[in-house]
Write an enzyme that holds these catalytic residues in place. Structure first.
Site, PDB file in Angstrom:
ATOM      1  N   LYS A 123      55.464  14.464   9.989  1.00 53.08           N
ATOM      2  CA  LYS A 123      54.749  14.596  11.222  1.00 53.08           C
ATOM      3  C   LYS A 123      55.618  15.991  11.979  1.00 53.08           C
ATOM      4  O   LYS A 123      56.799  16.180  11.670  1.00 53.08           O
ATOM      5  CB  LYS A 123      54.793  13.419  12.177  1.00 53.08           C
ATOM      6  CG  LYS A 123      56.151  12.994  12.611  1.00 53.08           C
ATOM      7  CD  LYS A 123      56.093  11.735  13.180  1.00 53.08           C
ATOM      8  CE  LYS A 123      57.430  10.930  13.331  1.00 53.08           C
ATOM      9  NZ  LYS A 123      57.432   9.450  13.461  1.00 53.08           N
ATOM     10  N   MET A 126      65.624  31.789  28.425  1.00 49.93           N
ATOM     11  CA  MET A 126      64.498  31.366  27.807  1.00 49.93           C
ATOM     12  C   MET A 126      64.496  32.200  26.315  1.00 49.93           C
ATOM     13  O   MET A 126      64.175  31.412  25.216  1.00 49.93           O
ATOM     14  CB  MET A 126      63.321  31.998  28.344  1.00 49.93           C
ATOM     15  CG  MET A 126      62.078  31.446  27.949  1.00 49.93           C
ATOM     16  SD  MET A 126      60.399  31.866  28.650  1.00 49.93           S
ATOM     17  CE  MET A 126      60.363  31.326  30.363  1.00 49.93           C
ATOM     18  N   ARG A 171      54.727  -0.832  21.512  1.00 54.05           N
ATOM     19  CA  ARG A 171      53.932   0.501  21.261  1.00 54.05           C
ATOM     20  C   ARG A 171      52.628   0.335  20.549  1.00 54.05           C
ATOM     21  O   ARG A 171      52.193  -0.612  20.795  1.00 54.05           O
ATOM     22  CB  ARG A 171      54.829   1.662  20.626  1.00 54.05           C
ATOM     23  CG  ARG A 171      54.483   3.014  21.250  1.00 54.05           C
ATOM     24  CD  ARG A 171      55.474   3.993  20.318  1.00 54.05           C
ATOM     25  NE  ARG A 171      55.331   3.860  18.995  1.00 54.05           N
ATOM     26  CZ  ARG A 171      56.022   4.869  18.157  1.00 54.05           C
ATOM     27  NH1 ARG A 171      56.871   5.691  18.673  1.00 54.05           N
ATOM     28  NH2 ARG A 171      55.872   4.695  16.986  1.00 54.05           N
ATOM     29  N   TYR A 215      72.129  33.339  34.270  1.00 57.71           N
ATOM     30  CA  TYR A 215      71.482  32.855  35.700  1.00 57.71           C
ATOM     31  C   TYR A 215      72.487  31.927  36.605  1.00 57.71           C
ATOM     32  O   TYR A 215      73.178  31.317  35.791  1.00 57.71           O
ATOM     33  CB  TYR A 215      70.119  32.144  35.292  1.00 57.71           C
ATOM     34  CG  TYR A 215      69.045  33.187  34.931  1.00 57.71           C
ATOM     35  CD1 TYR A 215      68.324  33.807  35.937  1.00 57.71           C
ATOM     36  CD2 TYR A 215      68.826  32.760  33.592  1.00 57.71           C
ATOM     37  CE1 TYR A 215      67.555  34.626  35.385  1.00 57.71           C
ATOM     38  CE2 TYR A 215      67.493  33.612  33.096  1.00 57.71           C
ATOM     39  CZ  TYR A 215      66.937  34.586  34.126  1.00 57.71           C
ATOM     40  OH  TYR A 215      65.986  35.266  33.620  1.00 57.71           O
TER      41      TYR A 215
END
Ligand SMILES: *Cc1c(COP(=O)(O)O)cnc(C)c1O
Length: 364
Positions: free
Chosen positions: A36, A304, A136, A256
């Site tokens: 997956k 980013m 689940r 940043y």
């Protein structure tokens, strides 16, 4: 896709991990790799040719992953762990047409699979998923017998397997796993002659009672399950290149928020990978990358699409040099396992996030 970011995927590591797994589960048990999310971010394009001849089927999460395996030409067993939902009628039909084994976990799911089988005019193969305690997906243990009966009464839906999933198999304390196992085993006499499966990597390696007919293995196959005495090999190394180098005097700051202050005159390198590429922002000021085999600390906030690393102690480092962002050596400070610990997460999340912007290459 960013061509300057590469994930080298080692075919020999994957083959080695499969051999270790086969040794552990024995010849009578099928090995179904869980692929997956693009093989947990390692890349189906590169891994499919390695895996296809060595395994007994594939487990995927979504219908589109299942159908993609058929488009690759895979004709064997494909188990879809989730279903096509709601108005995706064309997808539901295609799953039946392409003989994808679907998961039934409720009478509603059964009804829509049956409707697809009728529309297509073929038999749908299904495995029943039982919730033995994970809370689940899955039919509650008490309702399993009824659902099995309901499937048996349908002529165009064939029940070929039954399974459950463990919540805590990787924990040293196996008591909840044994409870789940006990509940699961209690319904097997009502199930008839089916393919029975329960184990993920941890259970496949540590709990032989959970092997039944097949194991569903992801993490160990890709090399990230440490087990005493078995050397699983991480199959991925991620590399970038230094795109700029600069000097910043003592007391300068970078990134940043300017949260990081250089305590000495420093040489700083810029690496073109960031959280947009799946490199966790909370690795800021914590992780290292390696250049010429030496540690270069990540300083300041990861952006980013870039980050800064301190290369003061690597004077030979220059623009264009390779940066090892992730090492395939499990003991390295920048291994998937160690980065997961630093980021406060699990190896799965580290590799899945790194998958999408990166060029995957098959090596050795
Ligand atoms: C992801 C998944 C697995 C594989 O788990 P690993 O810990 O990676 O081996 C097995 N079964 C199900 C239902 C899963 O969702």
């Amino acid at each position: 896709m960013k061509n300057y970011l590469t994930a080298s995927i080692s075919a020999s590591a994957v083959r080695h991990n499969i051999a270790l797994l086969r040794g552990r589960i024995g010849a009578g048990v099928k090995l179904c790799p869980v692929v997956k999310d693009d093989c947990y971010g390692h890349g189906m394009d590169v891994l499919y040719p390695v895996l296809a001849g060595l395994v007994d089927g594939f487990a995927v999460a979504s219908p589109h992953e299942a159908l993609a395996l058929r488009r690759r030409g895979y004709k064997g067993f494909v188990l879809c762990l989730l279903s096509a939902y709601f108005d995706e009628l064309d997808v539901q039909d295609e799953l039946v047409r392409q003989s994808i084994t679907q998961t039934v976990m409720s009478s509603t799911a059964l009804a829509s699979i049956r409707a697809a089988a009728e529309r297509v005019g073929a038999t749908a193969q299904v495995h029943l998923k039982v919730d033995s305690g994970m809370g689940r997906l899955g039919v509650p243990v008490g309702q399993a017998a009824g659902l099995i009966q309901a499937i048996h009464e349908l002529s165009d839906v064939e029940l070929t397997g039954i399974y459950t999933h463990f919540s805590s198999a990787e924990e040293a304390d196996k008591s909840t796993t044994f409870q789940q196992l006990e509940r699961f085993v209690s319904i097997l006499p009502k199930a008839g002659n089916l393919t029975v499966h329960a184990a993920n990597s941890a259970a496949a390696l540590e709990l032989p009672e959970s092997h039944f007919d097949m194991v569903r293995v992801g993490l160990a196959l890709y090399g990230y399950r440490p087990v005493e005495g078995l050397d699983f090999r991480p199959c991925m190394a991620v590399a970038a290149k230094l795109i700029a180098v600069k000097h910043l005097p003592k007391g300068s700051r970078s990134g940043y928020g300017l949260v990081y202050e250089y305590a000495r005159d420093s040489r700083v390198g810029i690496v073109p990978i960031g959280y947009g590429d799946g490199y966790f922002r909370n690795l800021s000021d914590r992780a290292v990358v390696r250049i010429h085999g030496k540690d270069a600390p990540v300083c300041g906030r990861v952006s980013m699409d870039q980050m800064t690393v301190d290369i003061t102690d690597i004077p030979e480092a220059k623009v264009g040099d390779e940066v090892e962002v992730i090492s395939s050596d499990p003991a390295a400070p920048n291994s998937v396992g160690n980065l997961a610990r630093l980021a406060g997460t699990v190896p799965y999340e580290i590799t899945c996030h790194l998958g999408h912007n990166i060029r995957h290459l098959l090596v050795d």
